[in-house]
Design an enzyme around this catalytic site. Structure first.
Site, PDB file in Angstrom:
ATOM      1  CE  LYS A 256     -43.182  97.895 -36.745  1.00  0.00           C
ATOM      2  NZ  LYS A 256     -43.400  98.206 -38.169  1.00  0.00           N
TER       3      LYS A 256
ATOM      4  CE  LYS B  30     -44.149  92.382 -45.720  1.00  0.00           C
ATOM      5  NZ  LYS B  30     -42.885  92.617 -45.009  1.00  0.00           N
TER       6      LYS B  30
ATOM      7  N   GLY C 113     -42.197 100.030 -44.155  1.00  0.00           N
ATOM      8  CA  GLY C 113     -41.920  99.935 -45.579  1.00  0.00           C
ATOM      9  C   GLY C 113     -41.531  98.525 -45.982  1.00  0.00           C
ATOM     10  CG  ASP C 114     -41.715  94.553 -48.052  1.00  0.00           C
ATOM     11  OD1 ASP C 114     -41.073  93.946 -47.181  1.00  0.00           O
ATOM     12  OD2 ASP C 114     -41.960  94.061 -49.166  1.00  0.00           O
TER      13      ASP C 114
ATOM     14  CB  THR D 160     -33.034  94.763 -43.270  1.00  0.00           C
ATOM     15  OG1 THR D 160     -34.231  95.343 -42.763  1.00  0.00           O
ATOM     16  CG2 THR D 160     -33.312  93.321 -43.655  1.00  0.00           C
TER      17      THR D 160
END
Length: 444
Positions: free
Chosen positions: A90, A126, A165-166, A209
């Site tokens: 994850k 990642k 997402g990032d 976050t």
């Protein structure tokens, strides 16, 4: 030579030209030395650290796509599947020109411990690409995402690897990626998180976050007889994490006086008007300097140096290594008491050490920004159950998770006689769960 030093030297030798990955490994191993020294014989026999620092799998591939002029463009795509001891991989996908294998290995390594701290069954991974969505049309972004997912879909799944997402990957990109996965695999499953609310997304995910960072700060303050009320705060960045950290800490009575983007920073002594920032960043996709043209009394400064503004709380929410030693020294000299990381490793190691040595209560990103991945895991649960929880229920679960993370970190630090050293506490608490699972599963 100690076991941890041996492993660090091995990582540097076997992964040349990957400074971000080296930095992440060193920070973790230095923190874990007290635990590893107590269990060195067993850990050496089982090669625990050798296995921990080596990704289980790295997938690298080309991503060809056609731009609006009809020209074929080619980018690099990656997925680092680092550790699945406690659950499916994850971790986010990052689309940014700076993306390379070193950065993704550092992020994936950090993700192992972050995900462990949430208490949820998710491993570390990642991925991403050196593609830059800025300045691209929706059609170009769709073309890239479809090509990227055409290759990535071979290696992911709801019970295998669940990206999110990032940087550079928001709701638009997740939608295109999910659509292509569904089209190729013929499966409607929770293979991505951060999805739109109309097709399996979770309420509060966008805010998670940033909210989580503030929930963590509040727990630290409570443990030291303090509160956000009346505090002066700097939040770096102006993306989702920064925006919703500003929103939540303002609700708790603090005043945020500065925000940044990659070009510079704004200072508003009256407190940041978040509605203006949201319009600039979320609606117009503009630059933070536009704030100074719209809000009287505010000032825009080109370049770095936002830490020169006096504050009680500093929340770095932009990108890795944004706060260096000089910045940390300035913050300390100006009386900053709390640094809570909203981004992944936004503080250099020497800056972290200096801040802690000078009385700053410092919470690393692997604990403080875990709210995003925790809520992603809650989205996975909702998808598996074919349910959708209310915003209040998700937020309550998020708040509980962040409280539990602080408790684990605090207790781990105290257990090894390092009270208030939350860097050590976070790494130990995350490490112990992963290692217990690795030992139970044999050599794999």
């Amino acid at each position: 030579m100690s076991y941890t030093d041996e492993i660090y030297e091995r990582v540097v030798a076997q992964n040349p030209g990957e400074p971000e990955f080296h930095q992440a490994v060193k920070e973790v191993l230095d923190s874990l030395k007290v635990v590893i020294d107590r269990n060195e014989e067993e850990y050496r026999r089982l090669s625990i650290l050798e296995r921990l620092v080596e990704p289980e799998r790295i997938i690298s591939f080309r991503v060809p796509w056609v731009d609006d002029k009809g020209n074929v463009q080619v980018n690099k795509g990656y997925r680092v599947q680092f550790n699945s001891a406690i659950g499916p991989y994850k971790g986010g996908l990052r689309f940014h020109p700076s993306v390379n294998q070193s950065i993704l290995k550092f992020l994936g390594f950090e993700q192992i411990f972050k995900n462990s701290l949430t208490g949820l069954p998710i491993g570390g991974g990642k991925g991403g690409s050196n593609f830059d969505p800025k300045g691209k049309s929706d059609r170009e972004v769709m073309a890239f995402c479809q090509s990227f997912m055409t290759e990535l879909c071979k290696y992911i799944g709801a019970d295998t690897d669940v990206p999110a997402g990032d940087i550079g990957v928001g709701g638009r990109e997740i939608g295109y990626l999910f659509g292509q996965y569904k089209r190729i695999r013929g499966q409607y499953e929770g293979v991505l998180t951060g999805k739109g609310l109309t097709f399996g997304g979770s309420l509060i995910r966008t805010q998670a976050t940033g909210y989580g960072v503030v929930y963590m700060l509040n727990e630290i303050m409570k443990a030291h007889g303090d509160s956000p009320e009346g505090k002066t705060v700097i939040v770096t960045g102006s993306g989702n994490v920064a925006i919703y950290a500003v929103e939540k800490i303002t609700q708790l009575g603090a005043k945020v006086v500065a925000m940044t983007d990659s070009n510079g920073y704004i200072y508003d002594p009256n407190g940041i008007n978040l509605d203006v920032v949201k319009d600039i960043k979320e609606v117009k996709r503009g630059r933070i300097k536009e704030y100074a043209d719209r809000v009287e009394g505010s000032v825009y400064t080109e370049g770095r140096g936002v830490w020169n503004i006096k504050c009680d709380v500093y929340l770095p929410c932009a990108t890795q290594n944004e706060l260096d030693l000089d910045g940390a020294k300035t913050l300390v000299a100006n009386g900053c008491k709390y640094i809570v990381e909203g981004a992944n490793m936004p503080t250099t190691l020497d800056a972290t050490n200096y801040a802690m040595e000078n009385g700053v209560l410092f919470m690393p990103g692997k604990a403080a920004n875990a709210g995003g991945v925790a809520t992603s895991a809650l989205e996975m649960s909702q998808n598996s159950m074919r349910l959708s929880w209310s915003a209040e229920e998700v937020d309550a679960r998020l708040h509980t998770i962040m409280k539990d993370i602080f408790k684990k970190v605090d207790e781990a630090a105290k257990r090894y006689d390092m009270e208030d050293n939350y860097v050590v506490g976070a790494n130990i608490a995350g490490f112990e769960k992963v290692v217990d699972a690795m030992k139970a599963q044999g050599i794999c």
